[in-house]
Scaffold this motif. Structure first.
Motif, short mmCIF file in Angstrom:
data_model
loop_
_atom_site.label_atom_id
_atom_site.label_comp_id
_atom_site.label_asym_id
_atom_site.label_seq_id
_atom_site.Cartn_x
_atom_site.Cartn_y
_atom_site.Cartn_z
N GLU A 7 0.84 -1.21 0.00
CA GLU A 7 0.00 0.00 0.00
C GLU A 7 0.87 1.26 0.00
OE1 GLU A 7 -3.13 2.01 3.06
OE2 GLU A 7 -3.43 -0.12 2.62
N GLU A 8 1.92 1.25 0.82
CA GLU A 8 2.85 2.40 0.85
C GLU A 8 3.58 2.52 -0.50
OE1 GLU A 8 2.99 4.77 2.81
OE2 GLU A 8 2.44 4.09 4.79
N ARG A 9 4.00 1.37 -1.04
CA ARG A 9 4.69 1.36 -2.33
C ARG A 9 3.79 1.99 -3.41
NH1 ARG A 9 6.52 -3.03 -1.77
NH2 ARG A 9 8.74 -2.65 -1.71
N GLU A 10 2.53 1.64 -3.42
CA GLU A 10 1.60 2.22 -4.41
C GLU A 10 1.42 3.72 -4.18
OE1 GLU A 10 0.47 0.89 -7.21
OE2 GLU A 10 1.67 -0.86 -6.68
N ALA A 11 1.40 4.15 -2.93
CA ALA A 11 1.27 5.58 -2.62
C ALA A 11 2.49 6.35 -3.13
CB ALA A 11 1.06 5.79 -1.13
N VAL A 12 3.67 5.76 -2.98
CA VAL A 12 4.89 6.40 -3.48
C VAL A 12 4.86 6.46 -5.01
CG1 VAL A 12 7.40 6.14 -3.69
CG2 VAL A 12 6.28 5.79 -1.47
N LEU A 13 4.43 5.38 -5.66
CA LEU A 13 4.33 5.39 -7.11
C LEU A 13 3.32 6.44 -7.59
CD1 LEU A 13 4.51 1.59 -7.90
CD2 LEU A 13 6.23 3.34 -8.46
N THR A 14 2.25 6.63 -6.85
CA THR A 14 1.27 7.66 -7.18
C THR A 14 1.93 9.05 -7.10
OG1 THR A 14 -0.59 6.32 -6.45
CG2 THR A 14 -0.93 8.71 -6.48
N ALA A 15 2.74 9.28 -6.08
CA ALA A 15 3.45 10.56 -5.95
C ALA A 15 4.45 10.73 -7.09
CB ALA A 15 4.16 10.63 -4.60
N ASN A 16 5.16 9.66 -7.44
CA ASN A 16 6.13 9.73 -8.53
C ASN A 16 5.43 10.06 -9.85
OD1 ASN A 16 9.03 9.23 -9.22
ND2 ASN A 16 8.11 7.73 -10.59
N ARG A 17 4.29 9.42 -10.08
CA ARG A 17 3.53 9.67 -11.31
C ARG A 17 2.94 11.08 -11.34
NH1 ARG A 17 1.38 3.52 -10.82
NH2 ARG A 17 3.34 2.59 -11.54
N ALA A 18 2.60 11.62 -10.17
CA ALA A 18 2.12 13.00 -10.10
C ALA A 18 3.22 13.97 -10.53
CB ALA A 18 1.64 13.33 -8.69
N PHE A 19 4.47 13.65 -10.19
CA PHE A 19 5.62 14.47 -10.61
C PHE A 19 5.71 14.51 -12.14
CE2 PHE A 19 10.14 14.20 -11.92
CZ PHE A 19 10.53 15.50 -11.62
N TYR A 20 5.65 13.34 -12.78
CA TYR A 20 5.75 13.29 -14.24
C TYR A 20 4.52 13.88 -14.92
CZ TYR A 20 10.11 10.92 -13.64
OH TYR A 20 11.41 10.65 -13.28
N ARG A 21 3.36 13.74 -14.30
CA ARG A 21 2.15 14.35 -14.85
C ARG A 21 2.28 15.88 -14.81
NH1 ARG A 21 -1.02 11.36 -12.55
NH2 ARG A 21 -1.29 12.49 -10.61
N ALA A 22 2.76 16.42 -13.70
CA ALA A 22 2.96 17.86 -13.60
C ALA A 22 3.95 18.34 -14.66
CB ALA A 22 3.45 18.23 -12.19
N PHE A 23 5.01 17.56 -14.84
CA PHE A 23 6.02 17.89 -15.85
C PHE A 23 5.38 17.91 -17.24
CE2 PHE A 23 10.75 16.84 -16.92
CZ PHE A 23 10.73 17.68 -18.02
N ASN A 24 4.71 16.86 -17.61
CA ASN A 24 4.16 16.74 -18.96
C ASN A 24 2.99 17.67 -19.23
OD1 ASN A 24 5.89 14.83 -20.19
ND2 ASN A 24 4.99 13.26 -18.89
N GLU A 25 2.26 18.02 -18.20
CA GLU A 25 1.13 18.96 -18.37
C GLU A 25 1.56 20.41 -18.16
OE1 GLU A 25 -2.01 17.54 -15.81
OE2 GLU A 25 -2.27 15.71 -17.01
N ARG A 26 2.85 20.61 -17.88
CA ARG A 26 3.39 21.96 -17.66
C ARG A 26 2.64 22.68 -16.55
NH1 ARG A 26 6.17 19.27 -20.64
NH2 ARG A 26 6.97 19.94 -22.65
#
Length: 146
Positions: A7-26
């Motif tokens: 569950e923690e691992r998935e939460a970290v992956l969600t945070a990591n993906r939010a970083f790349y989403r912010a990057f790609n969506e500017r």
């Protein structure tokens, strides 16, 4: 002490993906939310000097995100290493003309996992295999060592 579980691992992956989403969506506001609100942190963009202060890290992201030719990045091959309250994601960043490996470090705060470190640098290109057929075996779960 709570265990670093799936569950923690998935939460970290969600945070990591939010970083790349912010990057790609500017999305600067989303990028600002990804980063921890304070404390020690670092950001090493490829070929640049390290940034060690939240204000200068966010200023660098503001410049990157507003640049009309900023690259799009696809994150693949995420690998999480975690301990209670601290996690690192190692992943491949695929850009149009280069591949990078990134180490993204997160701490767990009351509001969730927040980034405190990003380090990205060039690596040799890995050709992506063709999609697996239904008859092939499923990919190994790389989150586990055994």
């Amino acid at each position: 002490m709570a265990e670093f579980d799936d569950e923690e691992r998935e939460a970290v992956l969600t945070a990591n993906r939010a970083f790349y989403r912010a990057f790609n969506e500017r999305d600067y506001d989303a990028m600002e939310q990804v980063w921890a609100p304070g404390g020690a942190m670092s950001c090493l963009h490829p070929g640049q000097n390290p940034l060690l202060d939240r204000a200068e890290i966010l200023a660098s992201w503001h410049s990157i995100l507003k640049h009309p030719n900023a690259p799009r990045v696809r994150c693949t091959d995420e690998w999480v290493i975690g301990r209670t309250g601290l996690a690192t994601v190692i992943c491949r960043e695929i850009l149009a003309d280069v591949q990078l490996m990134a180490t993204n470090t997160f701490v767990k705060l009351a509001e969730g996992w927040r980034m405190v470190g990003h380090h990205s640098g060039p690596v040799p290109t890995v050709e992506r295999a063709q999609p697996a057929t239904a008859a092939s075996s499923p990919p190994r779960d790389r989150r586990k060592l055994h």
